[in-house]
Design a protein around this motif. Structure first.
Motif, PDB file in Angstrom:
ATOM      1  N   THR A   1       0.837  -1.198   0.000  1.00  0.00           N
ATOM      2  CA  THR A   1       0.000   0.000   0.000  1.00  0.00           C
ATOM      3  C   THR A   1       0.870   1.245   0.000  1.00  0.00           C
ATOM      4  N   PHE A   2       0.523   2.193  -0.864  1.00  0.00           N
ATOM      5  CA  PHE A   2       1.154   3.514  -0.899  1.00  0.00           C
ATOM      6  C   PHE A   2       0.031   4.538  -0.922  1.00  0.00           C
ATOM      7  N   GLY A   3      -0.307   5.093   0.223  1.00  0.00           N
ATOM      8  CA  GLY A   3      -1.409   6.048   0.267  1.00  0.00           C
ATOM      9  C   GLY A   3      -2.706   5.401  -0.184  1.00  0.00           C
ATOM     10  N   ASN A   4      -3.346   5.989  -1.209  1.00  0.00           N
ATOM     11  CA  ASN A   4      -4.597   5.441  -1.754  1.00  0.00           C
ATOM     12  C   ASN A   4      -4.359   4.356  -2.803  1.00  0.00           C
ATOM     13  N   TYR A   5      -3.104   3.948  -2.984  1.00  0.00           N
ATOM     14  CA  TYR A   5      -2.744   3.031  -4.059  1.00  0.00           C
ATOM     15  C   TYR A   5      -2.318   1.680  -3.490  1.00  0.00           C
ATOM     16  N   VAL A   6      -2.939   0.630  -3.998  1.00  0.00           N
ATOM     17  CA  VAL A   6      -2.586  -0.733  -3.604  1.00  0.00           C
ATOM     18  C   VAL A   6      -2.199  -1.511  -4.850  1.00  0.00           C
TER      19      VAL A   6
END
Length: 396
Positions: free
Chosen positions: A173-178
């Protein structure tokens, strides 16, 4: 840290590595926006710092800023900077023509064309369900769209994450990005994709609520707790490594639990730490209520550390919490330890290989991939992560 930058640039006004090094440490502490800012400063100061350009590009890829990432990587390539990370990431970007992207007002879903017809509806349904659940549980709405990328080749997923193959994880996970493995990326039974997605989407909300100011143990603990709360068969279950750690009293104090994730001291400690963190969150929810977990999230978001949060929210010293938790955990697990060891004795001894022992809990953990250790690993890297040009040397 401004005073240190001032000292550095007084000695060498063009030392761009000062910013690049700061960017690296921001990134490994999951403060990606600040890391990106530092890498941009490094490049502005020294446009020929191609290592910083490549690192920035990989960071931009994590947030689907692929067009800018490609420009930076092509600049590196043209200048002769052709390390494995640059090469692999360029190769991956070129493969995106083989993916479909589906967008709703709140979500973006990217799946390989060869399996999007079969998987799209299943993934979209789970995404939408998790968003509904977590908005209600966390009392928080995400800013912007949630993005999910699903990779049928595990090594492509690894390159998407860190620029190199060999990542021992199933989702990140990177912020709102998976980004995560597709079900087809693993042999049947190796992991449960919906459990992995549930886990990663918990990270999205906790990271959003704290602006990444949350210790690793807590965000992992919450994610494991949420998996188990959704389905008792998900999350981290009691296994051989954890039983041994319990018997040998190797579990860490809550104030030091982050160390178990980043500085492994014995084989399997990361898996044990996932288990411990999840059980800590379960213990807190049972004893103080789920709202107490939410209060801890907000306290971490206020830049308080673990001892401060324990004192503020739980109204006790961390050492007193450890005693209560271990008493509870012993009662929770005692009846199962003997049964588990008996089953293992009947089926064979667990692998003594350090790396295999670390990854043998793949099915239970839901995030750690079953990757062989260097002694057992064989064969070449998949084609998707081999050198984009013959000059590059990509590790197998």
């Amino acid at each position: 840290g401004k005073e240190w930058f001032d000292k550095i640039f007084k000695i060498n006004p063009k030392y761009s590595e000062a910013y690049a090094l700061a960017g690296h440490f921001f990134v490994i502490n999951r403060r990606y926006d600040e890391g990106t800012e530092q890498y941009r400063k490094a490049i502005a100061l020294e446009p020929t710092n191609y290592k910083a350009k490549s690192e920035l590009a990989v960071g931009l890829m994590r947030f689907a800023k692929n067009a800018e990432a490609k420009v930076l990587l092509e600049e590196c390539w043209a200048a002769g900077y052709r390390d494995a990370q640059t090469t692999n990431t360029l190769t991956l970007i070129e493969s995106y023509k083989n993916y479909d992207t589906f967008e709703t007002p709140t979500t973006v879903l990217k799946i390989a064309k060869k399996e999007s017809g079969a998987l799209r509806d299943y993934f979209q349904a789970e995404i939408d369900k998790n968003i509904r659940d977590y908005e209600k549980k966390y009392k928080h709405k995400l800013t912007g769209q949630f993005n999910l990328e699903v990779y049928p080749d595990h090594e492509d997923f690894a390159v998407r994450t860190m620029g190199l193959p060999g990542l021992g994880a199933l989702g990140v996970t990177f912020g709102n990005y998976v980004a995560m493995d597709s079900p087809s990326a693993r042999k049947p039974g190796e992991f449960h994709w919906a459990s992995t997605l549930r886990h990663e989407m918990s990270h999205v909300y906790v990271i959003s609520m704290t602006q990444s100011r949350v210790p690793r143990w807590f965000t992992e603990g919450m994610a494991v707790y949420e998996e188990t709360a959704e389905d008792s068969a998900w999350g981290d279950r009691l296994d051989h490594q954890t039983i041994v750690a319990l018997k040998e009293k190797k579990l860490l104090p809550i104030a030091e639990l982050d160390r178990g994730f980043v500085h492994q001291q014995y084989p399997g400690q990361v898996i044990v730490s996932y288990f411990q963190a999840g059980r800590i969150c379960t213990f807190i929810a049972e004893k103080w209520g789920y709202d107490t977990l939410l209060a801890m999230i907000h306290a971490f978001g206020d830049k308080k550390d673990t001892p401060e949060v324990v004192k503020l929210v739980l109204k006790m010293e961390p050492e007193a919490f450890d005693k209560q938790f271990m008493t509870w955990l012993d009662a929770q697990t005692k009846a199962h330890r003997g049964d588990q060891l008996a089953r293992e004795a009947a089926s064979g001894t667990p692998s003594p290989c350090t790396t295999c022992a670390f990854t043998s809990n793949a099915l239970n953990a839901g995030r750690i991939a079953a990757v062989a250790c260097p002694t057992h690993r064989a064969g070449a890297a998949p084609a998707a992560v081999k050198a984009r040009r013959s000059a590059a040397n990509v590790p197998a």
